[in-house]
Write an enzyme that holds these catalytic residues in place. Structure first.
Site, PDB file in Angstrom:
ATOM      1  N   HIS A   1      16.647  16.757  32.500  1.00 18.91           N
ATOM      2  CA  HIS A   1      17.889  16.334  31.850  1.00 18.91           C
ATOM      3  C   HIS A   1      19.106  16.705  32.686  1.00 18.91           C
ATOM      4  O   HIS A   1      20.013  15.888  32.910  1.00 18.91           O
ATOM      5  CB  HIS A   1      17.990  16.961  30.459  1.00 18.91           C
ATOM      6  CG  HIS A   1      17.232  16.231  29.401  1.00 18.91           C
ATOM      7  ND1 HIS A   1      15.938  16.549  29.056  1.00 18.91           N
ATOM      8  CD2 HIS A   1      17.579  15.188  28.592  1.00 18.91           C
ATOM      9  CE1 HIS A   1      15.525  15.742  28.093  1.00 18.91           C
ATOM     10  NE2 HIS A   1      16.500  14.912  27.793  1.00 18.91           N
TER      11      HIS A   1
ATOM     12  N   HIS B   1      25.178  15.868  26.716  1.00 13.42           N
ATOM     13  CA  HIS B   1      24.024  16.408  26.000  1.00 13.42           C
ATOM     14  C   HIS B   1      23.491  17.699  26.643  1.00 13.42           C
ATOM     15  O   HIS B   1      23.079  18.624  25.949  1.00 13.42           O
ATOM     16  CB  HIS B   1      22.930  15.345  25.954  1.00 13.42           C
ATOM     17  CG  HIS B   1      21.734  15.704  25.132  1.00 13.42           C
ATOM     18  ND1 HIS B   1      21.810  16.448  23.973  1.00 13.42           N
ATOM     19  CD2 HIS B   1      20.408  15.399  25.291  1.00 13.42           C
ATOM     20  CE1 HIS B   1      20.600  16.596  23.461  1.00 13.42           C
ATOM     21  NE2 HIS B   1      19.732  15.985  24.248  1.00 13.42           N
TER      22      HIS B   1
ATOM     23  N   ALA C   1      24.394  -2.457  -3.991  1.00 11.57           N
ATOM     24  CA  ALA C   1      23.523  -1.408  -3.465  1.00 11.57           C
ATOM     25  C   ALA C   1      24.066  -0.879  -2.152  1.00 11.57           C
ATOM     26  O   ALA C   1      24.509  -1.660  -1.290  1.00 11.57           O
ATOM     27  CB  ALA C   1      22.103  -1.938  -3.265  1.00 11.57           C
TER      28      ALA C   1
END
Length: 277
Positions: A224, A85, A66
């Protein structure tokens, strides 16, 4: 079920400590990716034997084993933001370009993503305007220091907002991100630029939060840019920070290593003194 300690016959955790998992689980029906970005997908490629089903057949394409494939955004689940980013590369000619824009996720030193944890409780009582985040001001940091001592250079600051309680399956998980971005509910608590500046003056280079973003829902860019532009990194979508004391735990985030990436998902843990039962 076997774990590492069972395989090797002894625990790899230092005596007197316990491991606390600070990561969210990612799945297609969990709010693990940013709305409007690449949705997380996890599909079976090979199964032990062919199994035809009207909803979703699986096949044994390569033998009795699997394996599954994933389609995943770099900022899925518990992840970190590298300076690239929000900071354009220095040779790009774009506004805001600078040296930090050359630092992709694979170039961030792992030492900056681990260290003594300072956990600051900034949970909000709730309420407010839809789509707007309550702001975490420098006074919250100063008040924590008055009670717990000054922050030290290199400490990992973790902002505990309690927002991870909204991380739920299906429609119930809309309150984590989707409803906020749609303006149907208030946003998560988030620091202001002056708060990030204060942490930088304390020598903090890694800041984490148990919410979808370090930036306010209504204005994420400034926070950010302020931190990432100075080489700070952000670990977002943490969980279970309420299991940690204000001081005394050791934090570690290990991201997957993807060349040129703007961030990367990974596993966040803490080591903390074990409690006697």
């Amino acid at each position: 079920m076997l774990d590492g300690s069972a395989v090797h016959g002894r625990s790899a955790v230092p005596a007197g400590y316990q491991v606390v998992d600070l990561s969210v689980t990612i799945a297609e029906d969990l709010p693990c990716y940013w709305e409007g970005h690449q949705p997380f997908q996890h599909k079976t490629w090979n199964w032990f034997a062919d199994h035809r089903n009207a909803m979703a057949s699986v096949y044994s394409r390569g033998g009795p084993y699997a394996t599954r494939w994933m389609a995943i955004d770099e900022h899925t689940g518990t992840h970190f933001d590298a300076p690239l980013h929000f900071i354009p590369p220095p040779d790009s000619g774009l506004p805001g370009a600078g040296p930090a824009g050359a630092i992709s996720a694979d170039q961030v030193g792992l030492a900056s993503l681990m260290g003594a944890a300072a956990v600051i409780d900034v949970a909000s009582p709730g309420g407010g305007e839809g789509g707007m985040s309550p702001l975490i001001h420098p006074s919250a940091i100063v008040a924590w220091e008055a009670a717990n001592g000054m922050l030290n250079p290199g400490e990992i600051v973790l902002l505990r907002t309690g927002w991870d309680r909204r991380y739920r399956r299906g429609a119930a998980g809309g309150g984590y991100l989707r409803d906020v971005l749609a303006g149907r509910s208030p946003g998560w608590p988030a620091p202001t630029e002056p708060t990030v500046e204060l942490l930088l003056t304390r020598g903090v280079q890694c800041l984490g939060i148990d919410a979808p973003s370090i930036g306010p829902a209504h204005d994420p860019v400034g926070v950010h840019v302020r931190g990432l532009g100075q080489g700070m990194v952000y670990v977002e979508c943490l969980a279970a920070l309420d299991a940690l004391p204000p001081r005394g735990a050791w934090f570690c985030f290990l991201p997957i290593k993807v060349e040129g990436s703007t961030g990367a998902p990974g596993r966040a843990i803490a080591l903390m003194p074990a409690t006697e039962s």
